[in-house]
Write a protein that holds these residues in place. Structure first.
Motif, PDB file in Angstrom:
ATOM      1  N   GLY A   1       0.813  -1.216   0.000  1.00 47.76           N
ATOM      2  CA  GLY A   1       0.000   0.000   0.000  1.00 47.76           C
ATOM      3  C   GLY A   1       0.845   1.264   0.000  1.00 47.76           C
ATOM      4  O   GLY A   1       0.488   2.260  -0.641  1.00 47.76           O
ATOM      5  N   ILE A   2       1.972   1.228   0.698  1.00 49.99           N
ATOM      6  CA  ILE A   2       2.882   2.385   0.724  1.00 49.99           C
ATOM      7  C   ILE A   2       3.512   2.577  -0.656  1.00 49.99           C
ATOM      8  O   ILE A   2       3.658   3.706  -1.133  1.00 49.99           O
ATOM      9  CB  ILE A   2       3.974   2.193   1.800  1.00 49.99           C
ATOM     10  N   PHE A   3       3.881   1.490  -1.330  1.00 48.52           N
ATOM     11  CA  PHE A   3       4.447   1.588  -2.680  1.00 48.52           C
ATOM     12  C   PHE A   3       3.452   2.225  -3.634  1.00 48.52           C
ATOM     13  O   PHE A   3       3.824   3.044  -4.464  1.00 48.52           O
ATOM     14  CB  PHE A   3       4.850   0.199  -3.196  1.00 48.52           C
ATOM     15  N   ILE A   4       2.193   1.851  -3.524  1.00 49.80           N
ATOM     16  CA  ILE A   4       1.174   2.421  -4.414  1.00 49.80           C
ATOM     17  C   ILE A   4       1.037   3.923  -4.161  1.00 49.80           C
ATOM     18  O   ILE A   4       1.047   4.725  -5.099  1.00 49.80           O
ATOM     19  CB  ILE A   4      -0.175   1.699  -4.228  1.00 49.80           C
ATOM     20  N   ALA A   5       0.935   4.302  -2.901  1.00 49.67           N
ATOM     21  CA  ALA A   5       0.823   5.724  -2.561  1.00 49.67           C
ATOM     22  C   ALA A   5       2.060   6.491  -3.012  1.00 49.67           C
ATOM     23  O   ALA A   5       1.953   7.598  -3.558  1.00 49.67           O
ATOM     24  CB  ALA A   5       0.611   5.881  -1.053  1.00 49.67           C
ATOM     25  N   GLN A   6       3.232   5.919  -2.800  1.00 46.60           N
ATOM     26  CA  GLN A   6       4.476   6.578  -3.190  1.00 46.60           C
ATOM     27  C   GLN A   6       4.577   6.745  -4.693  1.00 46.60           C
ATOM     28  O   GLN A   6       5.043   7.772  -5.174  1.00 46.60           O
ATOM     29  CB  GLN A   6       5.688   5.816  -2.649  1.00 46.60           C
ATOM     30  N   ALA A   7       4.141   5.764  -5.449  1.00 45.56           N
ATOM     31  CA  ALA A   7       4.202   5.871  -6.911  1.00 45.56           C
ATOM     32  C   ALA A   7       3.419   7.090  -7.388  1.00 45.56           C
ATOM     33  O   ALA A   7       3.891   7.853  -8.234  1.00 45.56           O
ATOM     34  CB  ALA A   7       3.666   4.593  -7.560  1.00 45.56           C
ATOM     35  N   ILE A   8       2.233   7.279  -6.837  1.00 42.80           N
ATOM     36  CA  ILE A   8       1.396   8.415  -7.243  1.00 42.80           C
ATOM     37  C   ILE A   8       2.007   9.730  -6.773  1.00 42.80           C
ATOM     38  O   ILE A   8       2.141  10.685  -7.537  1.00 42.80           O
ATOM     39  CB  ILE A   8      -0.037   8.233  -6.713  1.00 42.80           C
ATOM     40  N   ASN A   9       2.395   9.792  -5.527  1.00 41.17           N
ATOM     41  CA  ASN A   9       2.961  11.020  -4.969  1.00 41.17           C
ATOM     42  C   ASN A   9       4.270  11.392  -5.658  1.00 41.17           C
ATOM     43  O   ASN A   9       4.493  12.555  -5.998  1.00 41.17           O
ATOM     44  CB  ASN A   9       3.189  10.847  -3.465  1.00 41.17           C
ATOM     45  N   HIS A  10       5.128  10.423  -5.858  1.00 41.85           N
ATOM     46  CA  HIS A  10       6.442  10.672  -6.441  1.00 41.85           C
ATOM     47  C   HIS A  10       6.324  11.302  -7.822  1.00 41.85           C
ATOM     48  O   HIS A  10       6.974  12.300  -8.129  1.00 41.85           O
ATOM     49  CB  HIS A  10       7.225   9.355  -6.510  1.00 41.85           C
TER      50      HIS A  10
END
Length: 142
Positions: A120-129
Motif C-alpha cells: 500500500g505504501i508503494f502504491i501511494a508513493q508511486a502516485i505522490n512521487h
C-alpha cells in the motif's frame, strides 16, 4: 466499490499525466542545452526528470506486481519516444496488477534487504512521487 476500483483513476491519471508531459516536451523540439536547464529544488533537467519519473514508476509497479521491466535498471539513455514507450509498458503492468485482488499489507523487502515496506505504501508513493516530479518539470518549463 473495491480497493482496485478506487485505485484505477489515480493510477491511470498518473500514467496519462506523465505521457502528456513527455508529449508536450517532445513537441517543443527543445535543444540539448534546453533539456539540461534545471530549477532551484528540482531533480535535474527536464529529460532527466522525466526519465526519473518513468523509471521509478516502473520500479514501483514491477516490485508490487512481481513482474520484470528490464529497462528500469538499464543504463540505456532515454529519449522522449523511449520514455513514452516505457511509460506505456508501466501503465499496462499497472492495469494487470489492478485487475487482481491487492493485498496492501503484503510486505516487500527493499533497499538491498535493509527495509520492509507494505505494498500500500508503494502504491501511494508511486502516485505522490510522479506528481512531485511533474511539478518540478512544469516549473522548469516556465
Amino acid at each position: 466499490m473495491g480497493l482496485n476500483d478506487v485505485l484505477y483513476d489515480p493510477i491511470r491519471h498518473n500514467i496519462w499525466a506523465t505521457k502528456s508531459l513527455i508529449k508536450f516536451c517532445r513537441d517543443q523540439k527543445f535543444t540539448a542545452e534546453q533539456l539540461e536547464v534545471t530549477g532551484v529544488g528540482t531533480y535535474g533537467g527536464i529529460l532527466a526528470t522525466l526519465d526519473h519519473i518513468v523509471r521509478c514508476d516502473g520500479s514501483y509497479v514491477r516490485r508490487i506486481a512481481e513482474s520484470p521491466l528490464d529497462w528500469v535498471d538499464s543504463e540505456q539513455p532515454a529519449d522522449f519516444d523511449t520514455l513514452e514507450r516505457w511509460n506505456d509498458e508501466a501503465g499496462a503492468l499497472w492495469e494487470e496488477f489492478l485487475a487482481e485482488p491487492i493485498d496492501v499489507e503484503r510486505v516487500l523487502i527493499v533497499d538491498n534487504n535493509t527495509r520492509a515496506t507494505r505494498v500500500g505504501i508503494f502504491i501511494a508513493q508511486a502516485i505522490n512521487h510522479a506528481n512531485h516530479h511533474r511539478e518540478q518539470g512544469c516549473a522548469i518549463l516556465t
